[in-house]
Design a protein around this motif. Structure first.
Motif, PDB file in Angstrom:
ATOM      1  N   ARG A 154       1.172  24.087  -2.193  1.00 22.57           N
ATOM      2  CA  ARG A 154       0.440  23.117  -2.820  1.00 22.57           C
ATOM      3  C   ARG A 154       0.206  21.841  -2.052  1.00 22.57           C
ATOM      4  N   VAL A 155      -0.975  21.361  -1.689  1.00 22.15           N
ATOM      5  CA  VAL A 155      -1.262  20.492  -0.733  1.00 22.15           C
ATOM      6  C   VAL A 155      -2.066  19.278  -1.518  1.00 22.15           C
ATOM      7  N   GLU A 156      -1.329  18.028  -1.735  1.00 24.06           N
ATOM      8  CA  GLU A 156      -1.981  17.034  -2.283  1.00 24.06           C
ATOM      9  C   GLU A 156      -2.115  15.876  -1.238  1.00 24.06           C
ATOM     10  N   SER A 157      -3.545  15.493  -0.961  1.00 23.92           N
ATOM     11  CA  SER A 157      -3.859  14.527  -0.041  1.00 23.92           C
ATOM     12  C   SER A 157      -4.395  13.046  -0.685  1.00 23.92           C
ATOM     13  N   LEU A 158      -4.022  12.154  -0.229  1.00 24.17           N
ATOM     14  CA  LEU A 158      -4.335  10.672  -0.759  1.00 24.17           C
ATOM     15  C   LEU A 158      -5.745  10.534  -0.332  1.00 24.17           C
ATOM     16  N   GLY A 173       5.705   9.268   9.577  1.00 24.25           N
ATOM     17  CA  GLY A 173       5.928   9.867   8.088  1.00 24.25           C
ATOM     18  C   GLY A 173       7.003   9.208   7.426  1.00 24.25           C
ATOM     19  N   ILE A 174       7.813   8.406   8.407  1.00 27.26           N
ATOM     20  CA  ILE A 174       8.975   7.985   7.732  1.00 27.26           C
ATOM     21  C   ILE A 174       8.889   6.843   6.708  1.00 27.26           C
ATOM     22  N   ALA A 175       8.081   5.928   6.948  1.00 28.28           N
ATOM     23  CA  ALA A 175       7.824   4.680   5.920  1.00 28.28           C
ATOM     24  C   ALA A 175       6.884   5.249   4.720  1.00 28.28           C
ATOM     25  N   ILE A 176       6.188   6.341   4.712  1.00 29.08           N
ATOM     26  CA  ILE A 176       5.599   6.920   3.568  1.00 29.08           C
ATOM     27  C   ILE A 176       6.514   7.481   2.834  1.00 29.08           C
ATOM     28  N   ALA A 177       7.341   8.431   3.435  1.00 32.76           N
ATOM     29  CA  ALA A 177       8.404   9.279   2.986  1.00 32.76           C
ATOM     30  C   ALA A 177       9.383   8.285   2.140  1.00 32.76           C
ATOM     31  N   VAL A 178       9.925   7.245   2.927  1.00 32.42           N
ATOM     32  CA  VAL A 178      10.817   6.236   2.093  1.00 32.42           C
ATOM     33  C   VAL A 178      10.243   5.849   0.915  1.00 32.42           C
ATOM     34  N   MET A 179       8.970   5.359   0.877  1.00 34.38           N
ATOM     35  CA  MET A 179       8.329   4.791  -0.199  1.00 34.38           C
ATOM     36  C   MET A 179       8.182   5.681  -1.321  1.00 34.38           C
ATOM     37  N   ALA A 180       8.019   7.080  -0.919  1.00 34.21           N
ATOM     38  CA  ALA A 180       8.085   8.152  -2.103  1.00 34.21           C
ATOM     39  C   ALA A 180       9.263   8.328  -2.650  1.00 34.21           C
ATOM     40  N   ALA A 181      10.149   8.388  -1.738  1.00 32.81           N
ATOM     41  CA  ALA A 181      11.507   8.744  -2.323  1.00 32.81           C
ATOM     42  C   ALA A 181      12.124   7.605  -3.208  1.00 32.81           C
ATOM     43  N   ARG A 182      11.845   6.572  -2.790  1.00 33.09           N
ATOM     44  CA  ARG A 182      11.908   5.476  -3.902  1.00 33.09           C
ATOM     45  C   ARG A 182      11.474   5.660  -5.361  1.00 33.09           C
ATOM     46  N   HIS A 183      10.353   6.307  -5.532  1.00 34.80           N
ATOM     47  CA  HIS A 183       9.888   6.639  -6.779  1.00 34.80           C
ATOM     48  C   HIS A 183      10.440   7.698  -7.326  1.00 34.80           C
ATOM     49  N   PHE A 184      11.038   8.849  -6.341  1.00 33.41           N
ATOM     50  CA  PHE A 184      11.580   9.980  -6.934  1.00 33.41           C
ATOM     51  C   PHE A 184      13.069   9.854  -7.079  1.00 33.41           C
ATOM     52  N   SER A 185      13.726   8.979  -6.411  1.00 34.55           N
ATOM     53  CA  SER A 185      15.285   8.577  -6.667  1.00 34.55           C
ATOM     54  C   SER A 185      15.795   9.785  -5.966  1.00 34.55           C
ATOM     55  N   VAL A 186      15.399  10.182  -4.672  1.00 35.36           N
ATOM     56  CA  VAL A 186      15.914  11.126  -3.760  1.00 35.36           C
ATOM     57  C   VAL A 186      16.151  10.652  -2.353  1.00 35.36           C
ATOM     58  N   PRO A 187      16.920  11.041  -1.506  1.00 30.63           N
ATOM     59  CA  PRO A 187      17.209  11.049  -0.025  1.00 30.63           C
ATOM     60  C   PRO A 187      15.834  11.492   0.685  1.00 30.63           C
ATOM     61  N   LEU A 189       0.703  -1.224   0.040  1.00 31.62           N
ATOM     62  CA  LEU A 189      -0.186  -0.144  -0.040  1.00 31.62           C
ATOM     63  C   LEU A 189       0.778   1.364  -0.075  1.00 31.62           C
ATOM     64  N   LEU A 190       1.715   1.387   0.926  1.00 29.76           N
ATOM     65  CA  LEU A 190       2.636   2.407   1.006  1.00 29.76           C
ATOM     66  C   LEU A 190       3.696   2.731  -0.312  1.00 29.76           C
ATOM     67  N   ASP A 191       3.782   1.525  -1.050  1.00 33.33           N
ATOM     68  CA  ASP A 191       4.515   1.634  -2.278  1.00 33.33           C
ATOM     69  C   ASP A 191       3.609   2.351  -3.435  1.00 33.33           C
ATOM     70  N   GLU A 192       2.452   1.921  -3.411  1.00 33.22           N
ATOM     71  CA  GLU A 192       1.473   2.706  -4.081  1.00 33.22           C
ATOM     72  C   GLU A 192       1.193   4.084  -4.005  1.00 33.22           C
ATOM     73  N   MET A 193       1.022   4.308  -2.579  1.00 34.02           N
ATOM     74  CA  MET A 193       1.169   5.509  -2.339  1.00 34.02           C
ATOM     75  C   MET A 193       2.431   6.541  -2.729  1.00 34.02           C
ATOM     76  N   GLY A 194       3.326   5.812  -2.717  1.00 37.38           N
ATOM     77  CA  GLY A 194       4.680   6.649  -3.043  1.00 37.38           C
ATOM     78  C   GLY A 194       4.789   6.718  -4.373  1.00 37.38           C
ATOM     79  N   ARG A 195       4.202   5.987  -5.264  1.00 40.47           N
ATOM     80  CA  ARG A 195       4.160   5.950  -6.819  1.00 40.47           C
ATOM     81  C   ARG A 195       3.118   7.068  -6.826  1.00 40.47           C
ATOM     82  N   GLU A 196       1.893   7.488  -6.326  1.00 41.50           N
ATOM     83  CA  GLU A 196       0.960   8.080  -6.477  1.00 41.50           C
ATOM     84  C   GLU A 196       1.474   9.656  -6.348  1.00 41.50           C
ATOM     85  N   PHE A 197       2.290  10.197  -5.160  1.00 39.91           N
ATOM     86  CA  PHE A 197       2.869  11.254  -4.857  1.00 39.91           C
ATOM     87  C   PHE A 197       3.872  11.465  -5.979  1.00 39.91           C
ATOM     88  N   GLU A 198       4.812  10.619  -6.414  1.00 39.54           N
ATOM     89  CA  GLU A 198       5.643  10.857  -7.624  1.00 39.54           C
ATOM     90  C   GLU A 198       4.940  11.244  -8.770  1.00 39.54           C
TER      91      GLU A 198
END
Length: 192
Positions: A171-175, A61-75, A34-43
């Motif tokens: 800009r605020v994007e809420s899932l 927030g850390i786990a969600i941020a890490v999954m998002a960062a995976r899709h952005f390829s940023v720290p 689920l968090l991976d899909e959320m990260g993909r959506e933020f990207e």
């Protein structure tokens, strides 16, 4: 994001004081898919923004941020709520009032990890009053970093935080945007 809304409907629990508990899949026990899909959506939402760092606040927030960062390829950089021995030297500090814990605390980020010119996407699990986001924005301001937006897993749209942040120009994007919740009536979502 329908997937997240469905998960909230199925597994979310409303506790005393109309607190939404999503600890079985989002912030205690974590559903990584689920968090991976959320990260993909933020990207997808912030793809063109030129994000160079993702900033969050410990701990949920850390786990969600890490999954998002995976899709952005940023720290990912996370603001610490408690002084620790492993953060030494110069730090940025801001104060945050916690809605959930009814307390005010300092958040800190090492100056080594948040820099002038960074394009920062703030990620958090919940948005209610907006105090955590305001504190994170302040850390970015101190660093000279540009905040390009905030990605929120669950926004309590019946509280003022999201509205005030948007009115300030952020800009605020809420899932998932919750219109109302109660023990008797359950959860209803904002219809977009």
């Amino acid at each position: 994001m329908k997937l997240l809304e469905d998960r909230i409907r199925q597994f979310g629990k409303i506790g005393e004081g109309n607190i939404l508990k999503v600890d079985s899949f989002l912030n205690h026990q974590i559903d990584a898919q689920l968090l991976d899909e959320m990260g993909r959506e933020f990207e997808r939402l912030y793809h063109e923004a030129g994000v160079t760092k993702i900033l969050t606040i410990e701990a949920s927030g850390i786990a969600i941020a890490v999954m998002a960062a995976r899709h952005f390829s940023v720290p990912v950089v996370f603001a610490k709520k408690h002084k620790t021995l492993n953060i030494h030297g110069d730090v940025y500090v801001s104060q945050v009032e916690s809605f959930t814990h009814k307390t005010t605390y300092d958040i800190t980020v090492s100056k080594a990890f948040l820099n002038e010119g960074d394009k920062v996407l703030i990620i958090d699990d919940f948005l209610a009053t907006g105090n955590a986001i305001i504190g994170l924005i302040d850390l970015c301001r101190q660093a000279g970093a540009d905040v390009i937006g905030a990605g929120i897993a669950v926004e309590k749209a019946f509280q003022e935080g999201g509205k005030q942040l948007r009115e300030s120009g952020l800009r605020v994007e809420s899932l998932a945007r919750i219109a109302a919740l109660s023990v008797t009536d359950g959860v209803s979502f904002v219809e977009d």
